[in-house]
Design an enzyme around this catalytic site. Sequence first.
Site, short mmCIF file in Angstrom:
data_model
loop_
_atom_site.label_atom_id
_atom_site.label_comp_id
_atom_site.label_asym_id
_atom_site.label_seq_id
_atom_site.Cartn_x
_atom_site.Cartn_y
_atom_site.Cartn_z
N HIS A 160 46.45 22.47 101.23
CA HIS A 160 47.62 23.32 100.93
C HIS A 160 47.68 23.69 99.45
O HIS A 160 48.75 23.95 98.92
CB HIS A 160 48.93 22.65 101.35
CG HIS A 160 48.88 22.01 102.71
ND1 HIS A 160 49.30 22.65 103.85
CD2 HIS A 160 48.41 20.79 103.12
CE1 HIS A 160 49.11 21.85 104.91
NE2 HIS A 160 48.56 20.72 104.48
N SER A 281 38.23 43.23 78.69
CA SER A 281 39.30 44.21 78.89
C SER A 281 39.14 45.33 77.87
O SER A 281 38.70 45.10 76.75
CB SER A 281 40.65 43.52 78.69
OG SER A 281 41.65 44.46 78.36
N LYS A 287 40.46 38.90 76.48
CA LYS A 287 40.21 38.69 77.90
C LYS A 287 38.75 38.45 78.27
O LYS A 287 37.84 39.02 77.71
CB LYS A 287 40.71 39.89 78.72
CG LYS A 287 42.20 40.04 78.81
CD LYS A 287 42.93 38.90 79.49
CE LYS A 287 42.69 38.83 80.97
NZ LYS A 287 43.36 39.90 81.71
N GLU A 294 36.11 38.42 91.81
CA GLU A 294 37.20 39.20 92.41
C GLU A 294 36.65 40.29 93.33
O GLU A 294 37.18 40.53 94.43
CB GLU A 294 38.06 39.86 91.33
CG GLU A 294 38.82 38.88 90.47
CD GLU A 294 39.38 39.58 89.24
OE1 GLU A 294 40.46 40.17 89.34
OE2 GLU A 294 38.72 39.56 88.19
#
Length: 464
Positions: A160, A281, A287, A294
Amino acid sequence: MADSLKKPWSGRFAKETDKSVEEFTASVHYDLRLFEHDVRGSIAHARMLGKQGIIPAEDAAKIVQGLESLLEDWRAGRIEFDPKAEDVHMNVEKLLAAKIGEPAGRLHTARSRNDQVATDVRMWLKDEIDFLSQLMAEFQHTLVSRAAEHLDTIMPGYTHLQHAQPVLLAHHLLAYFWMIERDKKRLADCRKRVDVLPLGSGALAGTDFPIDREFVAKEIGFSRISENSLDAVSDRDFVTEFLAAAAITMTHLSRFAEELVLWSSREFGFVELDDSVTTGSSIMPQKKNPDAAELTRGKTGRVFGDLVALLTLQKGLPLSYNRDLQEDKEPLFDAVDTLRGALSVFIPMVATAKFKKGRMREALEGDFSTATDLADYLVKTGVPFRQAHEIVGKLVAECISTGRGLEDLSLDDLRKALPQATEDVLRILQPEESVAARSTPGGTARSAVEKQIEAARALIKEKG
Ligand code: ARG
């Protein structure tokens, strides 16, 4: 009309094809990927026609020569396709005619594009499956060697997404090894059913020429020939099956991707992905983003879509061939490309990942993830498990209210809740002890994980 502009079916037609229809039905802009397989299939077919005396041996030889020279043109990037010739099959025939003239007209004897396209796709897919299996094996190698480096890296195991029990990072990484192992087996099993030659089925009913299908099968490396011509030209279950297997592998990669995204966040800090597999970025100078992970997660949706497309495509089709089936290729190509891409980024991403041993260990502090060990300890002193669970639960609640972790408790504190506890109870609250105790087969103890690695290595070796 010039011969080169004529459709092969022009005899029956009084009018030319409308431009809109020509554009709508054309597939050569994507099925050109089958070029090499189409030509190889045609070479085998022509040889067989010559050998069986179905076409003159000299013509067969000219056709084979012409096709071989087309392969050279293709490899040298000299082939130009004509969208008016609809698909790769008719383009090849047209290119052959331009090269050798009249004998080219005999190639399509005892053959239809219906058995031809099914043959091409099966040939192509077998090669792709072999390549994908290699990539999977490479990925497995990476997982095993990273696991071997982390036999004493302890991290929280989750259920969980809540801290559950401590596990070895090696154990976690190897979980993916076994998923990919099953994926590889699924592909290998699917390949057996792809490895069946449809050529010789004709348009749908077989052919009245004395063809030799076994010869063709051998020439282009098929293990078996199809048993039913209607089935052979009209079913794409082998594509659907491949897509299902690909979708399952993507699911596995997507779960791993999600973990790498989470783990590389500041909140987790369990991993730093290498500069070579991340992106920055355009506005925020600090970043470093896990885009490859992803996108794997994102592209998994495409592959599911490809599978659903194939299922839907076929569900309402009467036997045998229907033009709808031309729509099998783009989803198939897309899934193969996507899976190839995802595996190709995962290999370096996992190989170069810096796992943060210290952060993982820190995350276990005060997280109560050895509470089960404490309950088990009580059980071993004779307390029934349900009662032990209740006692430890209360102790955890008390710790939470006083802002302590289990490891902050002294022997005296522990004895208040568990009078039967002796000195050794302090030891079992250590995550290292919790992990080491789980030494049953398949468990997370170092000894069990070492056996796992041995088994994994033997599997990879066995298959080369
Ligand atoms: N391009 C077609 C396909 O991919 C080849 C078969 C076409 N056959 C036909 N009768 N129109 O399915």
